[in-house]
Design a protein around this motif. Structure first.
Motif, PDB file in Angstrom:
ATOM      1  N   VAL A  59       0.834  -1.195   0.000  1.00 43.73           N
ATOM      2  CA  VAL A  59       0.000   0.000   0.000  1.00 43.73           C
ATOM      3  C   VAL A  59       0.867   1.242   0.000  1.00 43.73           C
ATOM      4  O   VAL A  59       2.089   1.173   0.161  1.00 43.73           O
ATOM      5  N   ARG A  60       0.227   2.404  -0.154  1.00 40.33           N
ATOM      6  CA  ARG A  60       0.930   3.691  -0.070  1.00 40.33           C
ATOM      7  C   ARG A  60       1.104   4.041   1.399  1.00 40.33           C
ATOM      8  O   ARG A  60       0.136   4.141   2.148  1.00 40.33           O
TER       9      ARG A  60
ATOM     10  N   ALA B  39      -1.340   4.434   5.127  1.00 39.48           N
ATOM     11  CA  ALA B  39      -1.202   2.991   5.323  1.00 39.48           C
ATOM     12  C   ALA B  39      -2.449   2.381   5.945  1.00 39.48           C
ATOM     13  O   ALA B  39      -2.908   1.316   5.506  1.00 39.48           O
TER      14      ALA B  39
ATOM     15  N   ASP C 295      -5.475   2.569   3.368  1.00 37.89           N
ATOM     16  CA  ASP C 295      -5.261   1.654   2.248  1.00 37.89           C
ATOM     17  C   ASP C 295      -5.360   0.197   2.692  1.00 37.89           C
ATOM     18  O   ASP C 295      -5.855  -0.660   1.952  1.00 37.89           O
ATOM     19  N   THR C 296      -4.880  -0.107   3.902  1.00 38.48           N
ATOM     20  CA  THR C 296      -4.982  -1.473   4.412  1.00 38.48           C
ATOM     21  C   THR C 296      -6.441  -1.871   4.592  1.00 38.48           C
ATOM     22  O   THR C 296      -6.853  -2.967   4.201  1.00 38.48           O
TER      23      THR C 296
ATOM     24  N   ARG D 110      -7.865  -2.471   1.091  1.00 36.38           N
ATOM     25  CA  ARG D 110      -7.442  -3.734   0.465  1.00 36.38           C
ATOM     26  C   ARG D 110      -8.162  -4.928   1.096  1.00 36.38           C
ATOM     27  O   ARG D 110      -8.575  -5.858   0.397  1.00 36.38           O
TER      28      ARG D 110
ATOM     29  N   LEU E 295       1.352  -6.461   2.471  1.00 36.87           N
ATOM     30  CA  LEU E 295       0.915  -5.083   2.285  1.00 36.87           C
ATOM     31  C   LEU E 295       2.036  -4.075   2.499  1.00 36.87           C
ATOM     32  O   LEU E 295       1.868  -2.887   2.199  1.00 36.87           O
TER      33      LEU E 295
ATOM     34  N   ALA F  98      -9.436   5.909  -0.498  1.00 34.99           N
ATOM     35  CA  ALA F  98      -9.222   4.490  -0.193  1.00 34.99           C
ATOM     36  C   ALA F  98     -10.388   3.917   0.596  1.00 34.99           C
ATOM     37  O   ALA F  98     -10.860   2.799   0.323  1.00 34.99           O
TER      38      ALA F  98
END
Length: 244
Positions: free
Chosen positions: A22-23, A27, A30-31, A34, A60, A237
């Protein structure tokens, strides 16, 4: 005999594609996004287990603490269940939370349109605000709005968050920008109201808000723009993770 869910289920090709690094600037968000993708796209089914925290962190590219916070937030939102014991772990809830009905659903294109317009308006607005010589009143207003949202109770967060972003638009010195940002915030808030408030996300948002305001007050236009861009990406996200 009830079969024990296979903890390697996310090791399939689709899981490998989704559970990628992820970015780090967002974090946590984005986690969460995902993990929601693997759930909502059916890579994992209700009752099946997530890979162990250590494996998720490695896939990740984030810390185990970040994975743990994401799992905790999704458990509070009703998507995951943690169990102890020999066959313990983190499992998808049965049933999963209901999504909005067909007539209430929004498309990815609608989400992207609102978010891209926000980036155009608010990243540019933050840059312009930092490039101006602000009055004492404008500086005080920004800091006051920042303090308000940082201390906000959950039920007041969206409203005070919007007031801060509108104050940044006002500080840009282009009066016609404010109604455009206000209209866009109405669209965004309607989307955000569809997803749960995640405490870790609010903490991260507060940190990003502070970075934006400090950069504006310091007259650092590039830093203000980049901090706002990262902030917008975090919202993106979560919205795509929950609503796509």
């Amino acid at each position: 005999m009830t079969a024990v869910p296979d903890p390697t289920v996310a090791g399939c090709e689709a899981g490998d594609a989704l559970l990628r690094p992820v970015r780090l600037g967002n974090a946590f968000e984005d986690t969460v996004g995902r993990l929601l993708q693997t759930i909502r796209l059916g890579v994992l089914a209700p009752g099946e287990s997530l890979p162990p925290e250590r494996e998720l962190a490695a896939r990740l590219g984030v810390s185990r603490d970040t994975v743990r916070e994401a799992i905790k937030s999704l458990a509070e939102a009703g998507y995951l269940v943690s169990r102890r014991g020999r066959y313990g772990g983190t499992f998808l809830a049965q049933p999963l939370p209901a999504h909005p009905g067909p007539g209430e659903r929004v498309t990815r294109e609608e989400i992207d349109d609102a978010l891209r317009l926000r980036e155009i308006l608010e990243v540019g607005g933050a840059r312009m605000a930092a490039a101006r010589t602000l009055t004492a009143v404008e500086r005080e207003t920004l800091w006051s709005r920042l303090s308000d949202v940082r201390d906000a109770a959950g039920e007041d967060y969206r409203r005070l968050d919007s007031r801060l972003h509108l104050a940044i638009a006002e500080a840009a010195g282009a009066p016609s920008l404010v109604p455009l940002v206000a209209e866009n915030r109405m669209r965004l808030n309607a989307l955000l109201d569809r997803i749960p408030l995640l405490r870790q996300n609010l903490t991260h948002s507060d940190e990003q808000h502070q970075a934006i305001v400090i950069a504006i007050l310091a007259g650092d236009a590039d830093a203000a723009a980049e901090a706002m861009r990262a902030h917008v990406a975090g919202s993106s996200a979560l919205l795509h993770g929950f609503l796509d």
